[in-house]
Scaffold this active site. Structure first.
Site, PDB file in Angstrom:
ATOM      1  N   SER A 118      -6.595   0.678  -2.265  1.00 21.38           N
ATOM      2  CA  SER A 118      -7.435  -0.263  -3.006  1.00 21.38           C
ATOM      3  C   SER A 118      -6.981  -0.393  -4.454  1.00 21.38           C
ATOM      4  O   SER A 118      -7.090  -1.461  -5.056  1.00 21.38           O
ATOM      5  CB  SER A 118      -8.896   0.199  -2.948  1.00 21.38           C
TER       6      SER A 118
ATOM      7  N   SER B  10       0.813  -1.224   0.000  1.00 16.93           N
ATOM      8  CA  SER B  10       0.000   0.000   0.000  1.00 16.93           C
ATOM      9  C   SER B  10       0.845   1.272   0.000  1.00 16.93           C
ATOM     10  O   SER B  10       1.948   1.315   0.562  1.00 16.93           O
ATOM     11  CB  SER B  10      -0.928   0.030   1.211  1.00 16.93           C
TER      12      SER B  10
ATOM     13  N   GLY C  67      -4.236 -14.126   1.661  1.00 15.65           N
ATOM     14  CA  GLY C  67      -4.253 -13.209   2.789  1.00 15.65           C
ATOM     15  C   GLY C  67      -5.658 -12.890   3.259  1.00 15.65           C
ATOM     16  O   GLY C  67      -5.902 -12.706   4.466  1.00 15.65           O
ATOM     17  N   ARG C  68      -6.597 -12.813   2.334  1.00 17.38           N
ATOM     18  CA  ARG C  68      -7.983 -12.540   2.710  1.00 17.38           C
ATOM     19  C   ARG C  68      -8.565 -13.677   3.549  1.00 17.38           C
ATOM     20  O   ARG C  68      -9.370 -13.446   4.456  1.00 17.38           O
ATOM     21  CB  ARG C  68      -8.823 -12.304   1.458  1.00 17.38           C
TER      22      ARG C  68
ATOM     23  N   GLU D 287      -6.603  -5.721   3.870  1.00 19.56           N
ATOM     24  CA  GLU D 287      -6.619  -6.811   2.878  1.00 19.56           C
ATOM     25  C   GLU D 287      -7.731  -6.611   1.852  1.00 19.56           C
ATOM     26  O   GLU D 287      -8.339  -7.579   1.374  1.00 19.56           O
ATOM     27  CB  GLU D 287      -6.766  -8.177   3.562  1.00 19.56           C
TER      28      GLU D 287
END
Length: 386
Positions: free
Chosen positions: A133, A127, A242-243, A363
């Site tokens: 996003s 990020s 990761g989600r 995430e």
């Protein structure tokens, strides 16, 4: 009351029992004081590493635990039920090892036993201030320099920022949008890398989140993972897994809140009987239990697809969406069950509620998950028409 689990092997049952024992004896007594002091629990990660819990879903020959994702996520959930900051940290570390395991050269994979062994901790540097996003919009740049690269730019919202021993870094190597991003494995103590002050967060205060600031930092030869320009697909494939990690953390958080609410309601008497005997409250608890168990089933379905080599991206987004929304609702309701006590720091449910909020954000926000799910549905519909 611990979650009832249907585990695939006796080894998995032993692993859950070990995790529960560590969570009860080592993590639970330290959680509230560390969160209150905003103290990073580095020794707890070393403890989990020595117990073999920091590399569970990776093959044993790479230094991991050789466990299916179905089992790893349930271990993560058990940790989150008592200390979400540590569970999120384990998830981030596991995510940070993925690019080297999946895309590294044979030489780079020789480092995996070191990365997974328990003494080192990883961070995932994707990020940026204007590329959260929209990860393809990142601007940190890696410029070729001899047999390596020089990196300039700032990464934001990095879990373990300033605490990790290594980071997976995504930086721009050309101006071709998503096709111009590459992935690198970098040392946390490399020259030219500094860190911003920790973010002052609502929750997960024991989990350090900070900027990574690269100022003409030189990456040595062999630091790039995958091909130049392959970074964006690497990032997306890692985030699917990761989600699932965050979904499991959210379910663990919700289970912990439910356990505290049930115990309180069973022990608190009003008008001569436990308040759990009142239909209005028992129905609220029933809805909380239904939300927790439904969310658990959702992430386990996605994990089992992953373990079988089936596509699971849509299911991972559904699990992250369902589990984190459930955690938010369940923790709010847990505070309600405890009444005025729930609003104090004498009980952990107010902390659980603050921690649940960020689960809907990192995430990939839950709005992004809805976009991902919708795109999958549109592609499936187009394919069916053909």
């Amino acid at each position: 009351m611990p979650a009832e689990r249907m585990l695939p092997t006796s080894e998995a049952e032993d692993l859950i029992a070990l995790t529960r024992d560590i969570a009860r004896k080592e993590l639970a007594p330290r959680a509230a004081p560390a969160e209150e002091a905003e103290a990073f629990p580095r020794e707890m990660f070393r403890l989990l590493g020595r117990a073999g819990l920091l590399g569970l879903p990776y093959p044993e020959e790479q230094g991991g635990g050789g466990q299916p994702y179905e089992v790893y996520l349930q271990v993560l959930e058990e940790i989150a039920a008592v200390w979400a900051s540590v569970a999120v940290g384990v998830s981030v570390h596991t995510l940070s090892c993925y690019p080297a395991a999946a895309f590294g050269t044979d030489e780079q994979r020789k480092r995996l036993p070191e990365l997974l062994g328990g003494e080192l901790l990883g961070g995932y540097a994707l990020s940026e201030a204007h590329a959260g996003s929209d990860a393809a919009a990142l601007s940190s740049r890696a410029v070729p320099d001899g047999d390596g690269y020089r990196v300039t730019g700032t990464k934001t919202w990095i879990t373990h920022g300033g605490e990790a021993d290594f980071y997976v870094l995504f930086a721009r190597t050309s101006d071709e949008g998503g096709r111009g991003i590459s992935c690198f494995l970098v040392d946390g103590a490399m020259p030219g890398l500094t860190f911003g002050p920790p973010e002052r967060k609502m929750g997960l205060t024991g989990s350090t989140t900070a900027q990574l600031i690269f100022e003409d930092a030189r990456l040595p030869a062999g630091s790039r993972l995958g091909e130049e320009g392959q970074g964006f697909p690497i990032a997306l494939s890692a985030l699917d897994s990761g989600r699932l990690g965050i979904a499991a953390c959210a379910v663990g958080l919700a289970q912990g809140a439910l356990d505290h609410a049930v115990a309180y309601a069973a022990g608190r008497e009003q008008f001569g009987r436990p308040i759990i005997a009142n239909q209005g409250l028992s129905f609220l608890l029933a809805d909380m239990a239904a939300a927790v168990e439904s969310a658990r089933a959702t992430y386990l379905e996605a994990a089992r697809r992953k373990d079988r080599g089936l596509p699971f991206g849509r299911q991972a987004s559904i699990a992250k969406l369902v589990a984190t929304d459930a955690a938010m609702k369940v923790t709010i309701d847990a505070v309600q069950v405890l009444g005025g006590y729930g609003y104090t720091r004498d009980f952990p449910v107010e902390r659980y509620m603050r921690e649940a909020k960020v689960m809907q954000i990192f995430e990939g926000t839950n709005q992004i998950q809805r976009m991902v799910i919708g795109r999958h549905l549109a592609r499936d519909a187009e394919r069916d028409v053909r």
